[in-house]
Scaffold this motif. Structure first.
Motif, mmCIF file in Angstrom:
data_model
loop_
_atom_site.group_PDB
_atom_site.id
_atom_site.type_symbol
_atom_site.label_atom_id
_atom_site.label_comp_id
_atom_site.label_asym_id
_atom_site.label_seq_id
_atom_site.Cartn_x
_atom_site.Cartn_y
_atom_site.Cartn_z
ATOM 1 N N GLN A 158 33.719 60.462 6.205
ATOM 2 C CA GLN A 158 34.065 61.770 6.345
ATOM 3 C C GLN A 158 33.544 62.371 7.282
ATOM 4 O OE1 GLN A 158 33.221 60.149 3.700
ATOM 5 N NE2 GLN A 158 34.278 60.891 1.694
ATOM 6 N N ASP A 159 32.355 61.886 7.926
ATOM 7 C CA ASP A 159 31.769 62.469 9.122
ATOM 8 C C ASP A 159 32.197 62.277 10.455
ATOM 9 O OD1 ASP A 159 29.844 63.774 7.100
ATOM 10 O OD2 ASP A 159 28.387 62.129 7.146
ATOM 11 N N ASN A 160 33.075 61.379 10.625
ATOM 12 C CA ASN A 160 33.628 61.188 11.768
ATOM 13 C C ASN A 160 33.912 62.342 12.632
ATOM 14 O OD1 ASN A 160 33.149 58.254 11.375
ATOM 15 N ND2 ASN A 160 35.291 57.800 10.871
ATOM 16 N N TRP A 161 34.700 63.180 11.950
ATOM 17 C CA TRP A 161 34.997 64.275 12.734
ATOM 18 C C TRP A 161 34.037 65.410 13.373
ATOM 19 C CZ3 TRP A 161 33.578 69.280 11.791
ATOM 20 C CH2 TRP A 161 32.795 69.578 10.852
ATOM 21 N N LEU A 162 32.553 65.223 12.501
ATOM 22 C CA LEU A 162 31.529 65.981 12.902
ATOM 23 C C LEU A 162 31.096 65.090 14.069
ATOM 24 C CD1 LEU A 162 29.969 68.307 12.549
ATOM 25 C CD2 LEU A 162 28.766 67.137 10.596
ATOM 26 N N ALA A 163 30.974 63.633 14.230
ATOM 27 C CA ALA A 163 30.755 63.148 15.340
ATOM 28 C C ALA A 163 31.257 63.093 16.564
ATOM 29 C CB ALA A 163 30.621 61.211 15.150
ATOM 30 N N THR A 164 32.657 63.455 16.219
ATOM 31 C CA THR A 164 33.528 63.864 17.508
ATOM 32 C C THR A 164 32.971 65.125 18.121
ATOM 33 O OG1 THR A 164 35.335 62.417 16.584
ATOM 34 C CG2 THR A 164 35.886 64.042 18.242
ATOM 35 N N TRP A 165 32.996 66.031 17.088
ATOM 36 C CA TRP A 165 32.365 67.379 17.480
ATOM 37 C C TRP A 165 31.164 67.389 18.277
ATOM 38 C CZ3 TRP A 165 27.645 69.312 16.162
ATOM 39 C CH2 TRP A 165 27.307 71.054 16.425
ATOM 40 N N SER A 166 30.135 66.218 17.904
ATOM 41 C CA SER A 166 29.034 66.227 18.551
ATOM 42 C C SER A 166 29.096 65.821 20.053
ATOM 43 C CB SER A 166 28.150 65.416 17.857
ATOM 44 O OG SER A 166 28.259 63.927 18.050
ATOM 45 N N ARG A 167 30.107 65.337 20.605
ATOM 46 C CA ARG A 167 30.283 64.839 21.851
ATOM 47 C C ARG A 167 29.447 63.554 22.153
ATOM 48 N NH1 ARG A 167 29.873 70.278 24.386
ATOM 49 N NH2 ARG A 167 28.707 69.420 25.752
ATOM 50 N N ALA A 168 29.248 62.956 20.967
ATOM 51 C CA ALA A 168 28.333 61.801 21.198
ATOM 52 C C ALA A 168 29.261 60.665 21.580
ATOM 53 C CB ALA A 168 27.660 61.093 19.719
ATOM 54 N N ASP A 169 28.697 59.706 22.440
ATOM 55 C CA ASP A 169 29.624 58.742 22.878
ATOM 56 C C ASP A 169 29.939 57.600 22.211
ATOM 57 O OD1 ASP A 169 29.232 59.345 26.065
ATOM 58 O OD2 ASP A 169 27.136 59.336 25.261
ATOM 59 N N ALA A 170 29.320 57.641 21.052
ATOM 60 C CA ALA A 170 29.752 56.489 19.947
ATOM 61 C C ALA A 170 29.381 56.951 18.550
ATOM 62 C CB ALA A 170 29.519 55.277 20.403
ATOM 63 N N ALA A 171 29.817 56.539 17.292
ATOM 64 C CA ALA A 171 29.209 56.828 16.271
ATOM 65 C C ALA A 171 29.298 55.636 15.312
ATOM 66 C CB ALA A 171 30.008 58.075 15.364
ATOM 67 N N VAL A 172 28.416 55.141 14.642
ATOM 68 C CA VAL A 172 28.415 53.970 13.784
ATOM 69 C C VAL A 172 28.024 54.412 12.304
ATOM 70 C CG1 VAL A 172 27.164 51.841 13.278
ATOM 71 C CG2 VAL A 172 27.774 52.550 15.600
ATOM 72 N N ARG A 173 28.822 54.071 11.331
ATOM 73 C CA ARG A 173 28.613 54.339 9.952
ATOM 74 C C ARG A 173 27.421 53.549 9.664
ATOM 75 N NH1 ARG A 173 30.906 52.883 4.590
ATOM 76 N NH2 ARG A 173 29.923 54.229 3.174
ATOM 77 N N ALA A 174 26.423 54.093 9.113
ATOM 78 C CA ALA A 174 24.969 53.182 8.859
ATOM 79 C C ALA A 174 24.835 53.518 7.375
ATOM 80 C CB ALA A 174 23.900 53.719 9.679
ATOM 81 N N ARG A 175 24.456 52.389 6.579
ATOM 82 C CA ARG A 175 23.972 52.503 5.248
ATOM 83 C C ARG A 175 22.393 52.475 5.173
ATOM 84 N NH1 ARG A 175 27.767 51.829 1.114
ATOM 85 N NH2 ARG A 175 29.695 51.131 1.734
ATOM 86 N N ASN A 176 21.869 53.284 4.398
ATOM 87 C CA ASN A 176 20.669 53.242 4.356
ATOM 88 C C ASN A 176 20.225 53.706 2.681
ATOM 89 O OD1 ASN A 176 17.802 53.801 4.059
ATOM 90 N ND2 ASN A 176 17.689 55.034 5.774
ATOM 91 N N GLN A 177 20.215 52.590 2.163
ATOM 92 C CA GLN A 177 19.982 52.683 0.529
ATOM 93 C C GLN A 177 18.680 53.488 0.168
ATOM 94 O OE1 GLN A 177 22.393 51.103 -1.060
ATOM 95 N NE2 GLN A 177 23.045 50.244 0.706
ATOM 96 N N ASN A 178 17.960 54.049 0.979
ATOM 97 C CA ASN A 178 16.902 55.112 0.569
ATOM 98 C C ASN A 178 17.407 56.498 0.603
ATOM 99 O OD1 ASN A 178 14.922 52.752 0.608
ATOM 100 N ND2 ASN A 178 14.765 53.246 2.693
ATOM 101 N N ARG A 179 18.391 56.783 0.890
ATOM 102 C CA ARG A 179 19.095 58.192 1.039
ATOM 103 C C ARG A 179 19.691 58.233 -0.225
ATOM 104 N NH1 ARG A 179 17.535 61.116 5.797
ATOM 105 N NH2 ARG A 179 16.999 59.595 7.238
#
Length: 122
Positions: free
Chosen positions: A97-118
């Motif tokens: 669901q954060d993909n739209w925010l990644a687009t807003w950020s104007r980053a060149d790329a986005a990767v969904r990362a899993r972090n079990q500690n979060r």
């Protein structure tokens, strides 16, 4: 003997040391034989990200979108606004669901990362 042309500087930003470590371990020192060795600059706070990026010499910045108090997506947008010829930015997202925010950020790329500690990972 190593010079700056023998390596690529990669900034890795996260307030979580485990996230930074996972990114660095995933990429390794030389992800492809055609690329120079990677030199990592680990950063835990937004002011140091800005300082390092303003200083130049960074070939790629990997920014944790889940970092607190300053998320990588907001930092990415600021860097794209403020740095002429900003190097490529990759943001790590926590949810699809954060993909739209990644687009807003104007980053060149986005990767969904899993972090079990979060605790807020879904």
């Amino acid at each position: 003997m190593s010079s700056q042309t023998d390596s690529l500087k990669v900034l890795v930003y996260s307030d979580d040391v485990d996230t930074r470590e996972q990114v660095i371990l995933a990429l390794g020192r030389r992800p492809h034989p055609d690329l120079p060795e990677l030199e990592y600059v680990e950063v835990a706070t937004e002011p140091v990200v800005i300082q390092q990026m303003d200083a130049g010499g960074i070939a790629l910045a990997i920014l944790d979108g889940e970092a607190v108090p300053a998320g990588g997506m907001g930092i990415a947008r600021q860097l794209k606004d403020e740095i002429y010829r900003c190097p490529p930015l990759l943001v790590l997202t926590g949810r699809v669901q954060d993909n739209w925010l990644a687009t807003w950020s104007r980053a060149d790329a986005a990767v969904r990362a899993r972090n079990q500690n979060r605790a807020h990972d879904g």
